[in-house]
Design a protein around this motif. Structure first.
Motif, PDB file in Angstrom:
ATOM      1  N   ILE A 155       0.874  -1.181   0.000  1.00 55.57           N
ATOM      2  CA  ILE A 155       0.000   0.000   0.000  1.00 55.57           C
ATOM      3  C   ILE A 155       0.907   1.226   0.000  1.00 55.57           C
ATOM      4  CG2 ILE A 155      -1.816   1.265   1.206  1.00 55.57           C
ATOM      5  CD1 ILE A 155      -2.759  -1.344   2.422  1.00 55.57           C
ATOM      6  N   LEU A 156       0.788   2.018  -1.068  1.00 54.95           N
ATOM      7  CA  LEU A 156       1.606   3.233  -1.187  1.00 54.95           C
ATOM      8  C   LEU A 156       1.208   4.216  -0.080  1.00 54.95           C
ATOM      9  CD1 LEU A 156       1.362   3.807  -5.059  1.00 54.95           C
ATOM     10  CD2 LEU A 156       3.033   2.445  -3.793  1.00 54.95           C
ATOM     11  N   ARG A 157       2.169   4.975   0.410  1.00 54.99           N
ATOM     12  CA  ARG A 157       3.570   4.845   0.054  1.00 54.99           C
ATOM     13  C   ARG A 157       4.304   3.819   0.924  1.00 54.99           C
ATOM     14  NH1 ARG A 157       6.228  10.395   1.604  1.00 54.99           N
ATOM     15  NH2 ARG A 157       4.916   9.990   3.425  1.00 54.99           N
ATOM     16  N   ALA A 158       3.971   3.840   2.217  1.00 55.82           N
ATOM     17  CA  ALA A 158       4.871   3.206   3.179  1.00 55.82           C
ATOM     18  C   ALA A 158       5.057   1.702   2.944  1.00 55.82           C
ATOM     19  CB  ALA A 158       4.374   3.474   4.603  1.00 55.82           C
ATOM     20  N   GLY A 159       4.077   1.046   2.352  1.00 51.22           N
ATOM     21  CA  GLY A 159       4.197  -0.392   2.089  1.00 51.22           C
ATOM     22  C   GLY A 159       5.369  -0.736   1.192  1.00 51.22           C
ATOM     23  N   ALA A 176       5.663   6.347   9.375  1.00 50.73           N
ATOM     24  CA  ALA A 176       6.579   5.438   8.663  1.00 50.73           C
ATOM     25  C   ALA A 176       6.823   5.909   7.224  1.00 50.73           C
ATOM     26  CB  ALA A 176       6.012   4.021   8.666  1.00 50.73           C
ATOM     27  N   GLY A 177       5.791   6.458   6.581  1.00 55.07           N
ATOM     28  CA  GLY A 177       5.966   6.955   5.208  1.00 55.07           C
ATOM     29  C   GLY A 177       7.045   8.029   5.157  1.00 55.07           C
ATOM     30  N   ASP A 178       6.974   8.982   6.076  1.00 60.02           N
ATOM     31  CA  ASP A 178       7.978  10.058   6.112  1.00 60.02           C
ATOM     32  C   ASP A 178       9.357   9.497   6.453  1.00 60.02           C
ATOM     33  OD1 ASP A 178       6.026  11.826   5.487  1.00 60.02           O
ATOM     34  OD2 ASP A 178       5.986  12.842   7.425  1.00 60.02           O
ATOM     35  N   LEU A 196       1.007  -5.439   2.216  1.00 61.89           N
ATOM     36  CA  LEU A 196       2.147  -4.928   2.994  1.00 61.89           C
ATOM     37  C   LEU A 196       1.915  -3.482   3.407  1.00 61.89           C
ATOM     38  CD1 LEU A 196       5.035  -6.104   0.602  1.00 61.89           C
ATOM     39  CD2 LEU A 196       3.797  -7.440   2.332  1.00 61.89           C
ATOM     40  N   ASP A 197       2.025  -3.222   4.680  1.00 68.98           N
ATOM     41  CA  ASP A 197       1.935  -1.843   5.173  1.00 68.98           C
ATOM     42  C   ASP A 197       2.612  -1.821   6.547  1.00 68.98           C
ATOM     43  OD1 ASP A 197       1.201   0.777   5.845  1.00 68.98           O
ATOM     44  OD2 ASP A 197      -0.753   0.580   4.881  1.00 68.98           O
ATOM     45  N   PRO A 198       3.488  -0.886   6.816  1.00 67.92           N
ATOM     46  CA  PRO A 198       4.118  -0.888   8.141  1.00 67.92           C
ATOM     47  C   PRO A 198       3.120  -0.713   9.283  1.00 67.92           C
ATOM     48  CG  PRO A 198       5.327   0.535   6.642  1.00 67.92           C
ATOM     49  CD  PRO A 198       4.043   0.157   5.949  1.00 67.92           C
ATOM     50  N   MET A 199       1.985  -0.038   9.013  1.00 71.27           N
ATOM     51  CA  MET A 199       1.098   0.302  10.125  1.00 71.27           C
ATOM     52  C   MET A 199      -0.359  -0.028   9.838  1.00 71.27           C
ATOM     53  SD  MET A 199       2.739   3.933  11.208  1.00 71.27           S
ATOM     54  CE  MET A 199       2.406   4.649   9.635  1.00 71.27           C
ATOM     55  N   LEU A 200      -0.992  -0.661  10.826  1.00 68.27           N
ATOM     56  CA  LEU A 200      -2.442  -0.856  10.815  1.00 68.27           C
ATOM     57  C   LEU A 200      -2.955  -0.005  11.977  1.00 68.27           C
ATOM     58  CD1 LEU A 200      -4.113  -4.423  11.042  1.00 68.27           C
ATOM     59  CD2 LEU A 200      -5.258  -2.234  11.312  1.00 68.27           C
ATOM     60  N   ALA A 201      -3.516   1.148  11.661  1.00 66.86           N
ATOM     61  CA  ALA A 201      -3.915   2.084  12.733  1.00 66.86           C
ATOM     62  C   ALA A 201      -5.420   1.965  12.988  1.00 66.86           C
ATOM     63  CB  ALA A 201      -3.482   3.491  12.355  1.00 66.86           C
ATOM     64  N   THR A 202      -6.239   2.797  12.331  1.00 67.08           N
ATOM     65  CA  THR A 202      -7.698   2.650  12.514  1.00 67.08           C
ATOM     66  C   THR A 202      -8.223   1.435  11.747  1.00 67.08           C
ATOM     67  OG1 THR A 202      -8.290   3.955  10.554  1.00 67.08           O
ATOM     68  CG2 THR A 202      -7.960   5.172  12.623  1.00 67.08           C
ATOM     69  N   GLY A 203      -7.444   0.967  10.775  1.00 72.11           N
ATOM     70  CA  GLY A 203      -7.881  -0.174   9.952  1.00 72.11           C
ATOM     71  C   GLY A 203      -8.589   0.231   8.675  1.00 72.11           C
ATOM     72  N   GLY A 204      -8.881   1.525   8.534  1.00 70.22           N
ATOM     73  CA  GLY A 204      -9.644   1.978   7.357  1.00 70.22           C
ATOM     74  C   GLY A 204      -8.939   1.673   6.037  1.00 70.22           C
ATOM     75  N   THR A 205      -7.641   1.932   5.978  1.00 69.22           N
ATOM     76  CA  THR A 205      -6.879   1.703   4.743  1.00 69.22           C
ATOM     77  C   THR A 205      -6.867   0.219   4.388  1.00 69.22           C
ATOM     78  OG1 THR A 205      -5.470   3.589   5.278  1.00 69.22           O
ATOM     79  CG2 THR A 205      -4.605   2.007   3.675  1.00 69.22           C
ATOM     80  N   LEU A 206      -6.644  -0.612   5.375  1.00 68.82           N
ATOM     81  CA  LEU A 206      -6.578  -2.056   5.122  1.00 68.82           C
ATOM     82  C   LEU A 206      -7.935  -2.587   4.675  1.00 68.82           C
ATOM     83  CD1 LEU A 206      -5.114  -4.755   5.216  1.00 68.82           C
ATOM     84  CD2 LEU A 206      -5.725  -4.913   7.632  1.00 68.82           C
ATOM     85  N   MET A 263      -3.159   4.530  -1.430  1.00 71.55           N
ATOM     86  CA  MET A 263      -4.171   5.108  -0.525  1.00 71.55           C
ATOM     87  C   MET A 263      -3.465   5.991   0.481  1.00 71.55           C
ATOM     88  SD  MET A 263      -7.277   2.744   0.299  1.00 71.55           S
ATOM     89  CE  MET A 263      -7.811   1.429  -0.794  1.00 71.55           C
ATOM     90  N   TYR A 264      -4.111   7.072   0.836  1.00 67.22           N
ATOM     91  CA  TYR A 264      -3.615   7.846   1.985  1.00 67.22           C
ATOM     92  C   TYR A 264      -4.791   8.174   2.879  1.00 67.22           C
ATOM     93  CZ  TYR A 264      -5.483  12.011  -0.330  1.00 67.22           C
ATOM     94  OH  TYR A 264      -6.318  12.920  -0.911  1.00 67.22           O
ATOM     95  N   ARG A 265      -4.498   8.513   4.126  1.00 67.85           N
ATOM     96  CA  ARG A 265      -5.563   8.864   5.057  1.00 67.85           C
ATOM     97  C   ARG A 265      -5.824  10.354   4.987  1.00 67.85           C
ATOM     98  NH1 ARG A 265      -4.666   6.634  11.074  1.00 67.85           N
ATOM     99  NH2 ARG A 265      -3.108   8.275  11.065  1.00 67.85           N
ATOM    100  N   ASN A 266      -7.106  10.710   4.895  1.00 65.67           N
ATOM    101  CA  ASN A 266      -7.476  12.109   5.067  1.00 65.67           C
ATOM    102  C   ASN A 266      -7.150  12.475   6.514  1.00 65.67           C
ATOM    103  OD1 ASN A 266      -9.216  14.278   6.078  1.00 65.67           O
ATOM    104  ND2 ASN A 266     -10.112  14.248   4.034  1.00 65.67           N
TER     105      ASN A 266
HETATM  106  C1  PRP Z   1      -0.372   5.263   6.848  1.00 62.80           C
HETATM  107  C2  PRP Z   1       0.004   3.791   6.847  1.00 62.80           C
HETATM  108  C3  PRP Z   1      -1.265   3.115   6.420  1.00 62.80           C
HETATM  109  C4  PRP Z   1      -2.316   3.999   7.027  1.00 62.80           C
HETATM  110  C5  PRP Z   1      -2.820   3.338   8.268  1.00 62.80           C
HETATM  111  O1  PRP Z   1      -0.327   5.754   5.560  1.00 62.80           O
HETATM  112  O2  PRP Z   1       1.102   3.504   6.034  1.00 62.80           O
HETATM  113  O3  PRP Z   1      -1.413   3.021   5.023  1.00 62.80           O
HETATM  114  O4  PRP Z   1      -1.699   5.256   7.343  1.00 62.80           O
HETATM  115  O5  PRP Z   1      -3.869   4.052   8.800  1.00 62.80           O
HETATM  116  P1  PRP Z   1      -5.329   3.474   9.009  1.00 62.80           P
HETATM  117  O6  PRP Z   1      -5.194   2.065   9.518  1.00 62.80           O
HETATM  118  O7  PRP Z   1      -5.887   4.400  10.060  1.00 62.80           O
HETATM  119  O8  PRP Z   1      -6.073   3.568   7.730  1.00 62.80           O
HETATM  120  P2  PRP Z   1      -0.433   7.330   5.230  1.00 62.80           P
HETATM  121  O9  PRP Z   1      -1.842   7.765   5.121  1.00 62.80           O
HETATM  122  O10 PRP Z   1       0.414   8.075   6.222  1.00 62.80           O
HETATM  123  O11 PRP Z   1       0.155   7.432   3.771  1.00 62.80           O
HETATM  124  P3  PRP Z   1       1.647   7.269   3.239  1.00 62.80           P
HETATM  125  O12 PRP Z   1       2.006   5.807   3.384  1.00 62.80           O
HETATM  126  O13 PRP Z   1       1.498   7.673   1.809  1.00 62.80           O
HETATM  127  O14 PRP Z   1       2.565   8.152   4.024  1.00 62.80           O
END
Ligand code: PRP
Length: 206
Positions: free
Chosen positions: A76-80, A200-202, A129-139, A101-104
């Protein structure tokens, strides 16, 4: 929903360096790739193999090889992208499907901006692949689009996950197996994982 925490001294050590404020871009990239390799080792344990006879040094010998259509990795771009090379080191024959995908930052809702999936994705196991699963919305949005494309077997590899995101994933896609280096404590008020890794993206792209 199966969740495997890859609890290993090497993983804990490398994650400890990734968490340090001020870790260099080079170190963060290297370590993200190294942990991704170790997650891949666990996530591919159920791959099917078939027997094959080859010529060895002392005559014919029966060996095993991975069977059938195999894997597509889905960074998942970018950080993945920071995990992709490590995963491909372990499974060099995998096809790559890219999801942007990016998070608003205000609503935390995922915004899709690019999708290019591998051919015959419906016959492949997808490793997201994504370094972070935060709220889960992106996944969840990524799994939605993979399932719409016909993908039946989906796994996710993450460096760190928040309990809130795992609970949301369990409700939406209980069939998806998740592999993480660590389950962290919680999300803060702006949706960042604590203690987490920071952005992680930064850290990977600067
Ligand atoms: C980060 C991360 C995930 C997402 C997780 O990406 O790499 O894709 O947030 O958040 P969520 O579980 O709450 O949806 P980010 O939006 O920072 O984009 P980037 O990878 O392009 O920097």
């Amino acid at each position: 929903m199966p969740v495997t925490v890859v609890d290993h001294p090497l993983v804990r050590h490398k994650l400890g360096i990734l968490r340090q404020d001020g870790v260099s871009t080079k170190s963060f990239r290297d370590l993200a790739g190294e942990v991704a390799r170790l997650l891949t080792y666990e996530a591919t344990k159920d791959l099917k193999t078939e027997k094959k006879t080859v010529q060895g040094w002392a005559g014919s010998v029966e060996v095993e090889q991975i069977k059938g259509k195999k894997i597509t990795v889905v960074p998942i771009l970018r950080a993945g992208l920071g995990m992709m090379d490590g995963v491909l080191d372990m499974i060099p024959g995998a096809k790559v499907s890219v999801v942007g995908m990016y998070r608003n930052e205000e609503t935390l809702a995922p915004v899709q901006y690019y999708v290019k999936l591998a051919k015959e994705i419906q016959k492949r196991t997808a490793l997201i692949l994504d370094p972070m699963l935060a709220t889960g919305g992106t996944l969840i949005a990524t799994i939605d689009l993979l399932k719409e494309a016909g993908c039946k077997k989906i796994k996710g590899l993450f460096l760190v996950a928040a309990p809130e995101g795992l609970a949301k994933l369990e409700a939406a896609h209980p069939d998806v197996h998740v592999y993480v280096a660590a389950i962290d404590e919680r999300l803060n008020e702006v949706g960042y994982i604590l203690p987490g890794l920071g952005d992680a993206g930064d850290k990977i792209f600067g």
